[in-house]
Design an enzyme around this catalytic site. Sequence first.
Site: not given
Ligand code: GLU
Length: 331
Positions: A15, A28, A94-95, A167, A288
């Site tokens: 992103t 986007y 970030t994913d 995340k 357990e």
């Molecule tokens: N789908 C995006 C990615 O991980 C999520 C948002 C981001 O980039 O932070 O590329």
Amino acid sequence: MSARPHVAVLATGGTIAGASPSATGASYTSGRLSIGALLEAVPELGELAELSGEQITAIGSQDMTGAIWLELARRVADLGGRDEIDGIVITSGTDTIEETAFFLHLVVDTSKPVVLTGAMRPASSLSADGPLNLYNAVAVAADRDARGKGVLVVANDKIHGARSVVKANTTVVDTLQSPGRGLIGTVHFGEPRYFRGPVHGHTLASPFSVDGVEALPRVDIVFAHADMDGKLIEAAVVAGARGIVLAGVGSGNLSSSALEALTAAAAAGVTCVRSTRLPTGFVARNVEINDDEHGFVAAYDLSPQKARVLLLLSLLGAHSGTELQELFQRF
Ligand code: GLU
């Protein structure tokens, strides 16, 4: 000769390089802006460091692969070995940033800062968070005090360790968190402050290496839930998994029928690691479930996705069950 540190920036998309048709719309496409455009958009980076940029790939990080991790590891090893390079920044979605960071944390042999960053808002949106995140990431990568702290993740003024960062929210700019462990530090408009270093082994103090490795072994994650059976575990074995990580309920638990399937997988030579679907806490041995009897490894406080990274690297070497368990306690 320039007195400024030299920071290499490797771009992978996400992103931070995303473009949307509207500055206020939620939709986007990731990875639209090139590394050149990313760097040009923040001319203030030149105050911090001399920069060079490289486009490794241009994906949303949901498409991150082992092949790209191997390429990143090679580029970081090469750059880290060069006298003229002081630090490395990797831009990412970030994913899966937490997995990429942990993979590099375990395999790169350098004490120079390697800093991942990303953004939650595309470059074209109102209050885009990418430019300041990139600025802060370059500041940390250029900072000699960031050396020896392993791979770091910088976003929203925070410096996270690769092992602890997760995340934690689908949309907010403060999505990256280090629950249970805390931050390595903070960075405010290019000024880093550190509170602690990572306590587990990493980088130069890690035995893991991907030198000469062409492909990573298949490791699947199976998510536990009420009314679970063993079918997905059996399917992972049929698909050729060399390792299975259980995202267990509670302390890494699973239903009796799923336990039967996981025990059969372990008996067939698949390395089975018990983690938890809970966001925090430890999965310890023989609570357990008797791991000694079933031949399982306990993930301790590694999330399923981080346990998967450690497991696939562990599977590149030959380890007894006891050695594997020890690796999960040391790293
Ligand atoms: N789908 C995006 C990615 O991980 C999520 C948002 C981001 O980039 O932070 O590329």
